[in-house]
Motif scaffolding. Structure first.
Motif, PDB file in Angstrom:
ATOM      1  N   GLY A  44       0.821  -1.139   0.233  1.00  0.00           N
ATOM      2  CA  GLY A  44       0.099   0.084   0.204  1.00  0.00           C
ATOM      3  C   GLY A  44       0.776   1.168  -0.185  1.00  0.00           C
ATOM      4  N   ARG A  45       2.291   1.105   0.187  1.00  0.00           N
ATOM      5  CA  ARG A  45       3.130   2.270  -0.049  1.00  0.00           C
ATOM      6  C   ARG A  45       3.942   2.266  -1.195  1.00  0.00           C
ATOM      7  NH1 ARG A  45       3.498   5.356   4.366  1.00  0.00           N
ATOM      8  NH2 ARG A  45       2.065   5.154   6.096  1.00  0.00           N
ATOM      9  N   SER A  46       3.385   1.728  -2.248  1.00  0.00           N
ATOM     10  CA  SER A  46       4.209   1.514  -3.368  1.00  0.00           C
ATOM     11  C   SER A  46       3.796   2.685  -4.630  1.00  0.00           C
ATOM     12  CB  SER A  46       4.181   0.214  -4.171  1.00  0.00           C
ATOM     13  OG  SER A  46       2.660   0.110  -4.655  1.00  0.00           O
ATOM     14  N   HIS A  47       4.549   2.622  -5.558  1.00  0.00           N
ATOM     15  CA  HIS A  47       4.385   3.643  -6.743  1.00  0.00           C
ATOM     16  C   HIS A  47       3.192   3.357  -7.503  1.00  0.00           C
ATOM     17  CE1 HIS A  47       6.751   1.250  -9.149  1.00  0.00           C
ATOM     18  NE2 HIS A  47       8.008   1.873  -8.500  1.00  0.00           N
ATOM     19  N   GLY A 225      11.818   4.182   0.412  1.00  0.00           N
ATOM     20  CA  GLY A 225      11.786   5.187  -0.882  1.00  0.00           C
ATOM     21  C   GLY A 225      10.558   6.046  -0.726  1.00  0.00           C
ATOM     22  N   VAL A 226      10.737   7.270  -1.130  1.00  0.00           N
ATOM     23  CA  VAL A 226       9.558   8.320  -1.111  1.00  0.00           C
ATOM     24  C   VAL A 226       8.937   8.568  -2.149  1.00  0.00           C
ATOM     25  CG1 VAL A 226      11.118  10.297  -1.682  1.00  0.00           C
ATOM     26  CG2 VAL A 226       9.024  10.454  -0.152  1.00  0.00           C
ATOM     27  N   MET A 227       7.657   8.522  -2.167  1.00  0.00           N
ATOM     28  CA  MET A 227       6.684   8.758  -3.355  1.00  0.00           C
ATOM     29  C   MET A 227       5.984  10.238  -2.979  1.00  0.00           C
ATOM     30  SD  MET A 227       7.329   5.642  -3.952  1.00  0.00           S
ATOM     31  CE  MET A 227       6.883   4.966  -2.441  1.00  0.00           C
ATOM     32  N   VAL A 228       5.977  11.098  -3.885  1.00  0.00           N
ATOM     33  CA  VAL A 228       5.468  12.282  -3.887  1.00  0.00           C
ATOM     34  C   VAL A 228       4.228  12.515  -4.707  1.00  0.00           C
ATOM     35  CG1 VAL A 228       6.066  14.883  -3.877  1.00  0.00           C
ATOM     36  CG2 VAL A 228       7.582  13.235  -3.210  1.00  0.00           C
ATOM     37  N   ALA A 229       3.052  12.662  -4.092  1.00  0.00           N
ATOM     38  CA  ALA A 229       1.912  12.787  -5.399  1.00  0.00           C
ATOM     39  C   ALA A 229       1.776  14.372  -5.108  1.00  0.00           C
ATOM     40  CB  ALA A 229       0.690  12.419  -4.584  1.00  0.00           C
ATOM     41  N   ILE A 280      12.015  14.672  -0.797  1.00  0.00           N
ATOM     42  CA  ILE A 280      10.640  15.078  -1.273  1.00  0.00           C
ATOM     43  C   ILE A 280      11.070  16.056  -2.470  1.00  0.00           C
ATOM     44  CG2 ILE A 280       8.576  16.409  -1.199  1.00  0.00           C
ATOM     45  CD1 ILE A 280       8.268  15.246   1.691  1.00  0.00           C
ATOM     46  N   ASP A 281      12.003  17.015  -2.094  1.00  0.00           N
ATOM     47  CA  ASP A 281      12.247  18.099  -2.975  1.00  0.00           C
ATOM     48  C   ASP A 281      13.123  17.529  -4.195  1.00  0.00           C
ATOM     49  OD1 ASP A 281      11.229  19.997  -1.625  1.00  0.00           O
ATOM     50  OD2 ASP A 281      12.965  20.453  -0.274  1.00  0.00           O
ATOM     51  N   ARG A 282      14.025  16.608  -3.851  1.00  0.00           N
ATOM     52  CA  ARG A 282      14.703  15.807  -4.873  1.00  0.00           C
ATOM     53  C   ARG A 282      13.895  15.114  -6.080  1.00  0.00           C
ATOM     54  NH1 ARG A 282      17.940  13.401  -2.022  1.00  0.00           N
ATOM     55  NH2 ARG A 282      17.638  11.172  -2.453  1.00  0.00           N
ATOM     56  N   MET A 283      12.762  14.359  -5.443  1.00  0.00           N
ATOM     57  CA  MET A 283      11.934  13.774  -6.291  1.00  0.00           C
ATOM     58  C   MET A 283      11.250  14.902  -7.454  1.00  0.00           C
ATOM     59  SD  MET A 283      12.097  10.678  -5.739  1.00  0.00           S
ATOM     60  CE  MET A 283      13.781  11.181  -5.819  1.00  0.00           C
ATOM     61  N   VAL A 284      10.847  15.906  -6.838  1.00  0.00           N
ATOM     62  CA  VAL A 284      10.185  17.039  -7.647  1.00  0.00           C
ATOM     63  C   VAL A 284      11.092  17.470  -8.702  1.00  0.00           C
ATOM     64  CG1 VAL A 284       9.049  19.172  -7.932  1.00  0.00           C
ATOM     65  CG2 VAL A 284       8.433  17.574  -5.946  1.00  0.00           C
ATOM     66  N   SER A 285      12.392  17.656  -8.211  1.00  0.00           N
ATOM     67  CA  SER A 285      13.508  18.227  -9.052  1.00  0.00           C
ATOM     68  C   SER A 285      13.834  17.168 -10.269  1.00  0.00           C
ATOM     69  CB  SER A 285      14.600  18.754  -8.187  1.00  0.00           C
ATOM     70  OG  SER A 285      15.486  19.183  -9.202  1.00  0.00           O
ATOM     71  N   GLU A 286      13.849  16.069  -9.775  1.00  0.00           N
ATOM     72  CA  GLU A 286      14.433  14.991 -10.769  1.00  0.00           C
ATOM     73  C   GLU A 286      13.277  14.827 -11.706  1.00  0.00           C
ATOM     74  OE1 GLU A 286      17.448  13.392 -11.656  1.00  0.00           O
ATOM     75  OE2 GLU A 286      18.418  14.449  -9.968  1.00  0.00           O
ATOM     76  N   CYS A 287      12.148  14.401 -11.395  1.00  0.00           N
ATOM     77  CA  CYS A 287      10.936  14.282 -12.191  1.00  0.00           C
ATOM     78  C   CYS A 287      10.861  15.296 -13.191  1.00  0.00           C
ATOM     79  CB  CYS A 287       9.831  13.721 -11.356  1.00  0.00           C
ATOM     80  SG  CYS A 287       9.998  12.234 -10.679  1.00  0.00           S
ATOM     81  N   ALA A 288      10.878  16.651 -12.781  1.00  0.00           N
ATOM     82  CA  ALA A 288      10.452  17.734 -13.590  1.00  0.00           C
ATOM     83  C   ALA A 288      11.700  17.659 -14.796  1.00  0.00           C
ATOM     84  CB  ALA A 288      10.704  19.062 -12.701  1.00  0.00           C
ATOM     85  N   ALA A 289      12.614  16.946 -14.985  1.00  0.00           N
ATOM     86  CA  ALA A 289      13.142  16.869 -15.918  1.00  0.00           C
ATOM     87  C   ALA A 289      12.425  16.487 -17.112  1.00  0.00           C
ATOM     88  CB  ALA A 289      14.651  15.970 -15.639  1.00  0.00           C
ATOM     89  N   ILE A 299       2.150  19.966  -3.928  1.00  0.00           N
ATOM     90  CA  ILE A 299       2.351  18.724  -3.196  1.00  0.00           C
ATOM     91  C   ILE A 299       1.027  18.341  -2.465  1.00  0.00           C
ATOM     92  CG2 ILE A 299       3.624  17.150  -1.516  1.00  0.00           C
ATOM     93  CD1 ILE A 299       6.101  18.611  -2.510  1.00  0.00           C
ATOM     94  N   SER A 300       0.219  17.262  -2.544  1.00  0.00           N
ATOM     95  CA  SER A 300      -0.835  16.607  -2.215  1.00  0.00           C
ATOM     96  C   SER A 300      -0.403  15.905  -0.847  1.00  0.00           C
ATOM     97  CB  SER A 300      -1.881  16.062  -3.081  1.00  0.00           C
ATOM     98  OG  SER A 300      -2.748  15.321  -2.381  1.00  0.00           O
ATOM     99  N   ARG A 301       0.559  14.996  -1.051  1.00  0.00           N
ATOM    100  CA  ARG A 301       0.873  14.141  -0.034  1.00  0.00           C
ATOM    101  C   ARG A 301       2.332  13.544  -0.626  1.00  0.00           C
ATOM    102  NH1 ARG A 301      -2.283  11.445  -3.051  1.00  0.00           N
ATOM    103  NH2 ARG A 301      -2.097   9.261  -3.566  1.00  0.00           N
ATOM    104  N   ALA A 302       3.061  13.135   0.580  1.00  0.00           N
ATOM    105  CA  ALA A 302       4.094  12.239  -0.007  1.00  0.00           C
ATOM    106  C   ALA A 302       4.235  11.118   1.310  1.00  0.00           C
ATOM    107  CB  ALA A 302       5.589  13.063   0.710  1.00  0.00           C
ATOM    108  N   TYR A 303       4.770  10.047   0.931  1.00  0.00           N
ATOM    109  CA  TYR A 303       4.413   8.855   1.713  1.00  0.00           C
ATOM    110  C   TYR A 303       5.893   8.009   1.434  1.00  0.00           C
ATOM    111  CZ  TYR A 303       2.439   6.543  -2.227  1.00  0.00           C
ATOM    112  OH  TYR A 303       2.184   6.256  -3.584  1.00  0.00           O
ATOM    113  N   TRP A 304       6.371   7.312   2.283  1.00  0.00           N
ATOM    114  CA  TRP A 304       7.309   6.191   2.110  1.00  0.00           C
ATOM    115  C   TRP A 304       7.097   5.061   2.175  1.00  0.00           C
ATOM    116  CZ3 TRP A 304       8.054  11.266   3.809  1.00  0.00           C
ATOM    117  CH2 TRP A 304       9.368  11.745   3.269  1.00  0.00           C
ATOM    118  N   GLY A 305       7.613   4.155   1.548  1.00  0.00           N
ATOM    119  CA  GLY A 305       7.451   2.493   1.388  1.00  0.00           C
ATOM    120  C   GLY A 305       8.699   1.675   1.572  1.00  0.00           C
TER     121      GLY A 305
END
Length: 408
Positions: A44-47, A225-229, A280-289, A299-305
């Motif tokens: 329940g904490r996967s991507h 690992g963190v997931m950022v919604a 969290i910040d790194r996820m947004v920055s990397e995916c924004a590439a 950011i709606s929520r962040a969760y770690w699995g």
């Protein structure tokens, strides 16, 4: 009060509920215990990506073939537990073109549908892709809603006679004469004992801790690992950065949101790990590439699995991303402990195949005939999202991965 069952499954994620379903469909009396609500752990904490196998095609051909086979099965049996979005592997300027070519060749060798689009054609299909996009590989990835999947799988198991016990932690394994014969459980009804002919350890990242209660060593390397919604509608396919696996290389469409992931940090305790804002910040920055507009989204929520990686021979290996994502079926009779099996590693996409492997072994041990039917029989509510979401509530399977979709 004591109970008896043929098989006790410990762990209520996708694999554990899948095992309970497969056993029940073959007429085995089975009980499943989960310490919290179903899907409360890694599942329940996967991507939530339904892999086509493309992610593994260039370096793990067996894993890639397993993924594409299970991808097709789940799309057929799981209905509204799946969103058939498709996926793109995106090469940006500066990314290694040889890696792209190797990925494409691997897909074609493993029977994964793969089509190359130019950067211009890719941006026409997905206008928000970066202008840096040089070319993409289109593959049949998708999105899994794990809360729905686990709840529907548990409902199917129950329909065929399984007992599903969420919020029922195992406090100790019961061992007699070199065998595991059951478990002591807690819960609202107080402590009791369940006796079983066979006990399955499907505890994921917690498998090492559970196995130790039977005096068995199962060497896990839990990786957080963190997931950022973020609030971002309009991206249709799963987007994968076409480079060696690294932080921030996946964007998952999720209703009116997008889920960005993920990091890979080794932890000592799957219940105790850092949740660093910098991740969290790194996820947004990397995916924004890949999708520059993501940097402007709320950011709606962040969760770690915590991924349940199994690494008995890799304790000295420093890079956690290099550990196999395959699954391992451990028959502990080889360790001198009868009646006890652990299933570790693996991926959400291959949970059904993992469950089949466990069930085949146990059925043979118990003298149970009958072939696996979980690849053919559709899940309850597969065509009814409202029924699926009601099952999510009933089994306490609401999870951070898809709470925005299920409404639980």
């Amino acid at each position: 009060m004591n109970r008896a069952t043929d098989v006790l499954v410990i762990g209520g994620g996708a694999t554990g509920t899948g095992i309970a379903r497969d056993l029940a469909l073959r007429g085995v009396d089975v009980t499943l215990c989960e310490r919290g609500g179903l899907a409360a752990g890694t599942t329940g904490r996967s991507h939530g990506v339904l892999h086509s196998g493309a992610r593994y095609a260039d370096f793990d051909p067996d894993g890639a073939r397993e993924c594409i086979a299970e991808n097709r099965i789940l799309k057929d049996i799981a209905g509204a537990c799946i969103d058939d979005t498709g996926g793109l592997f995106v090469q940006l300027d500066g990314d290694d073109p040889d890696y792209f070519d190797e990925k494409l060749a691997g897909c074609r060798e493993q029977g994964i549908d793969a089509t190359v689009l130019s950067g211009a054609d890719a941006r026409e299909a997905v206008p928000e892709l970066s202008e840096r996009t040089e070319r993409v590989i289109r593959v049949p990835d998708g999105v899994i809603y794990p809360s729905r999947l686990v709840a529907a799988t548990a409902a199917s198991a129950r329909e065929h006679g399984a007992r599903i016990l969420p919020d029922t932690p195992v406090t100790d394994l019961l061992c007699e004469d070199g065998a595991v014969v059951g478990a002591r459980i807690g819960g609202d009804g107080g402590e009791e004992e369940i006796y079983a002919d066979h006990v399955v350890n499907a505890a994921g990242a917690w498998a090492e801790e559970l196995a130790a209660q039977a005096g068995v060593e199962v060497t896990m390397r839990p990786i957080s690992g963190v997931m950022v919604a973020v609030d971002h509608a309009g991206i249709e396919p799963v987007l994968n950065r076409c480079r060696p696996p690294s932080d921030g290389d996946i964007v998952v469409p999720h209703g009116s949101q997008a889920v960005l992931g993920t990091t890979s940090v080794e932890v000592d305790d799957p219940d105790d790990y850092d949740t660093d804002r910098e991740e969290i910040d790194r996820m947004v920055s990397e995916c924004a590439a890949m999708v520059p507009a993501l940097e402007e989204d709320e950011i709606s929520r962040a969760y770690w699995g915590v991924r349940p990686l199994y690494a008995p021979d890799e304790a000295e290996r420093g890079e956690s991303r290099s550990i196999s994502r395959g699954f391992f079926l451990l028959d502990h009779s080889r360790d001198g402990v009868d009646g006890f099996t652990s299933i570790v590693g693996g991926k959400l996409t291959t949970h059904r195949r993992m469950a089949e492997a466990v069930t085949d072994q146990i059925a043979d041990e118990l003298g149970v005939s009958g072939a696996c039917r979980t690849d053919e029989e559709r899940l309850p509510g597969h065509d009814d999202p409202e029924k699926l979401d009601a099952l999510v509530v009933e089994f306490g399977a609401d999870s951070p991965a898809d709470r925005d979709v299920t409404g639980a």
